[in-house]
Design an enzyme around this catalytic site. Sequence first.
Site, PDB file in Angstrom:
ATOM      1  N   ILE A  12     -40.339  -1.201  -4.663  1.00  0.00           N
ATOM      2  CA  ILE A  12     -39.845  -1.555  -3.329  1.00  0.00           C
ATOM      3  C   ILE A  12     -38.844  -0.526  -2.832  1.00  0.00           C
ATOM      4  O   ILE A  12     -38.902  -0.089  -1.675  1.00  0.00           O
ATOM      5  CB  ILE A  12     -39.208  -2.958  -3.342  1.00  0.00           C
ATOM      6  CG1 ILE A  12     -40.242  -4.018  -3.734  1.00  0.00           C
ATOM      7  CG2 ILE A  12     -38.596  -3.284  -1.971  1.00  0.00           C
ATOM      8  CD1 ILE A  12     -41.417  -4.142  -2.789  1.00  0.00           C
ATOM      9  N   GLY A 110     -36.843 -11.525  -5.530  1.00  0.00           N
ATOM     10  CA  GLY A 110     -36.762 -11.837  -6.950  1.00  0.00           C
ATOM     11  C   GLY A 110     -35.468 -12.516  -7.339  1.00  0.00           C
ATOM     12  O   GLY A 110     -35.363 -13.097  -8.422  1.00  0.00           O
ATOM     13  N   CYS A 140     -42.622 -11.249  -1.127  1.00  0.00           N
ATOM     14  CA  CYS A 140     -43.834 -10.853  -0.399  1.00  0.00           C
ATOM     15  C   CYS A 140     -44.664 -12.062   0.019  1.00  0.00           C
ATOM     16  O   CYS A 140     -45.099 -12.164   1.175  1.00  0.00           O
ATOM     17  CB  CYS A 140     -44.669  -9.906  -1.250  1.00  0.00           C
ATOM     18  SG  CYS A 140     -44.945 -10.476  -2.949  1.00  0.00           S
ATOM     19  N   ASN A 141     -44.876 -13.001  -0.903  1.00  0.00           N
ATOM     20  CA  ASN A 141     -45.664 -14.186  -0.577  1.00  0.00           C
ATOM     21  C   ASN A 141     -44.971 -15.056   0.458  1.00  0.00           C
ATOM     22  O   ASN A 141     -45.596 -15.541   1.403  1.00  0.00           O
ATOM     23  CB  ASN A 141     -45.944 -15.002  -1.847  1.00  0.00           C
ATOM     24  CG  ASN A 141     -47.026 -14.399  -2.709  1.00  0.00           C
ATOM     25  OD1 ASN A 141     -48.125 -14.137  -2.237  1.00  0.00           O
ATOM     26  ND2 ASN A 141     -46.730 -14.169  -3.976  1.00  0.00           N
ATOM     27  N   ARG A 168     -51.712 -11.284  -7.738  1.00  0.00           N
ATOM     28  CA  ARG A 168     -52.119 -10.156  -8.573  1.00  0.00           C
ATOM     29  C   ARG A 168     -51.337 -10.197  -9.891  1.00  0.00           C
ATOM     30  O   ARG A 168     -50.200 -10.658  -9.947  1.00  0.00           O
ATOM     31  CB  ARG A 168     -51.897  -8.830  -7.828  1.00  0.00           C
ATOM     32  CG  ARG A 168     -50.447  -8.552  -7.423  1.00  0.00           C
ATOM     33  CD  ARG A 168     -49.705  -7.783  -8.471  1.00  0.00           C
ATOM     34  NE  ARG A 168     -48.321  -7.542  -8.122  1.00  0.00           N
ATOM     35  CZ  ARG A 168     -47.298  -8.286  -8.514  1.00  0.00           C
ATOM     36  NH1 ARG A 168     -47.507  -9.394  -9.215  1.00  0.00           N
ATOM     37  NH2 ARG A 168     -46.059  -7.936  -8.209  1.00  0.00           N
ATOM     38  N   HIS A 194     -42.838 -21.052  -4.183  1.00  0.00           N
ATOM     39  CA  HIS A 194     -43.043 -20.474  -2.854  1.00  0.00           C
ATOM     40  C   HIS A 194     -42.730 -21.458  -1.726  1.00  0.00           C
ATOM     41  O   HIS A 194     -42.175 -21.067  -0.690  1.00  0.00           O
ATOM     42  CB  HIS A 194     -44.484 -19.968  -2.726  1.00  0.00           C
ATOM     43  CG  HIS A 194     -44.873 -19.029  -3.819  1.00  0.00           C
ATOM     44  ND1 HIS A 194     -45.475 -19.465  -4.990  1.00  0.00           N
ATOM     45  CD2 HIS A 194     -44.724 -17.692  -3.944  1.00  0.00           C
ATOM     46  CE1 HIS A 194     -45.695 -18.432  -5.775  1.00  0.00           C
ATOM     47  NE2 HIS A 194     -45.248 -17.339  -5.176  1.00  0.00           N
ATOM     48  N   GLY A 195     -43.107 -22.733  -1.929  1.00  0.00           N
ATOM     49  CA  GLY A 195     -42.832 -23.732  -0.895  1.00  0.00           C
ATOM     50  C   GLY A 195     -41.349 -23.907  -0.629  1.00  0.00           C
ATOM     51  O   GLY A 195     -40.887 -23.768   0.517  1.00  0.00           O
ATOM     52  N   GLN A 301     -48.360  -6.924  -1.946  1.00  0.00           N
ATOM     53  CA  GLN A 301     -47.100  -7.277  -2.598  1.00  0.00           C
ATOM     54  C   GLN A 301     -46.088  -6.141  -2.631  1.00  0.00           C
ATOM     55  O   GLN A 301     -44.883  -6.375  -2.752  1.00  0.00           O
ATOM     56  CB  GLN A 301     -47.369  -7.776  -4.024  1.00  0.00           C
ATOM     57  CG  GLN A 301     -47.666  -6.699  -5.059  1.00  0.00           C
ATOM     58  CD  GLN A 301     -49.081  -6.157  -5.000  1.00  0.00           C
ATOM     59  OE1 GLN A 301     -49.910  -6.632  -4.223  1.00  0.00           O
ATOM     60  NE2 GLN A 301     -49.379  -5.167  -5.840  1.00  0.00           N
TER      61      GLN A 301
END
Length: 343
Positions: A12, A110, A140-141, A168, A194-195, A301
């Site tokens: 990144i 992260g 990313c997600n 991935r 993620h939620g 990602q």
Amino acid sequence: MIKVAINGYGTIGKRVADAVAAQKDMKVIGVSKTRPNAEAFIAKQRGYPLYIADLSKKAAFEKAGLTVAGSVEDMCKAADVIVDATPGDIGVTNKPLYEKLGKKALWQGGEDHEVAGFSFNSSCNFKDAIGRQFIRVVSCNTTGLCRIINEVDKAFGVEHVHAIMVRRGSDPGEIKKGPIDAVVLDPVTVPSHHGPDVQTVLPHISITTMAMIVPTTMMHMHAVRITTKKEVNREKVIELIKNHPRLGLVKKSAGIKSTAELKEFAMDLGRQRADLYENCIFEDSIYANKNELCFFQAIHQEADVVVENVDAIRAMTSLANDGTASIKLTNDALHFVPIQNNH
């Protein structure tokens, strides 16, 4: 001109450095590495001053032909904003340094939300980020989910989102990660992180997420189902995707139905590192019936958060008054046009 330090010149960090360097209102004053490697030589080639966390390793860098400009603390002192792109759970350990120096800093997804107390997405909460000392750019997600969910919510209202992330296994250059021959539930439990992460940006959204890891390096794939408050219209969904500067539409005419073909397309377009900053939403997958909306989207990602980092810098330094203005500045500087307009 905002002076930006990149603490962690990896997957990144190197992308954010190049994106910052392309902007007219900010510049890279230094990047950091923990050891001499190929990325350090790229930093040298780009003309980015190289700083290291442990000065006892200075000789190893110099032996490799890499000039060391100083310590990470030296770099941070010279910066207006620090982009912390160190590995997950490492960034939080750097916070005391940024606090001691009184510097503005932003972290990646992260890290936990608590590292900054504010999680950011350019399209959703830019104005709330203006002037903040600390910001966390979501993963990313989460970035990909927030972009499209927010647009659907504004157009139709969102009752509930159910999203499955097919992730991935590793980035292309990560040779020590897998799986090689397995589909790994990550996690087995529901919901995945993620939620709740989406809710750090869009707290009013009801969402359930599930995730798995598969043996590929290219991109993530999302299968998304949204229950809307108003009856959803497919043509209007396609139109809102076309009108968003960070949403791409993969048209049937392109003949693309895989992440591999998407990456090949990005390479043919001449994108640096074949990066896809946009959500890649497959037009043929968009299904709308009454209050149900379904679609597939691919997320690169390594790339979609890069442009968000640039916008976050503008927000915390008050270089722009709203997300729309910053997004345009960022996209224009990178000559970035979502893939819907290229085929």
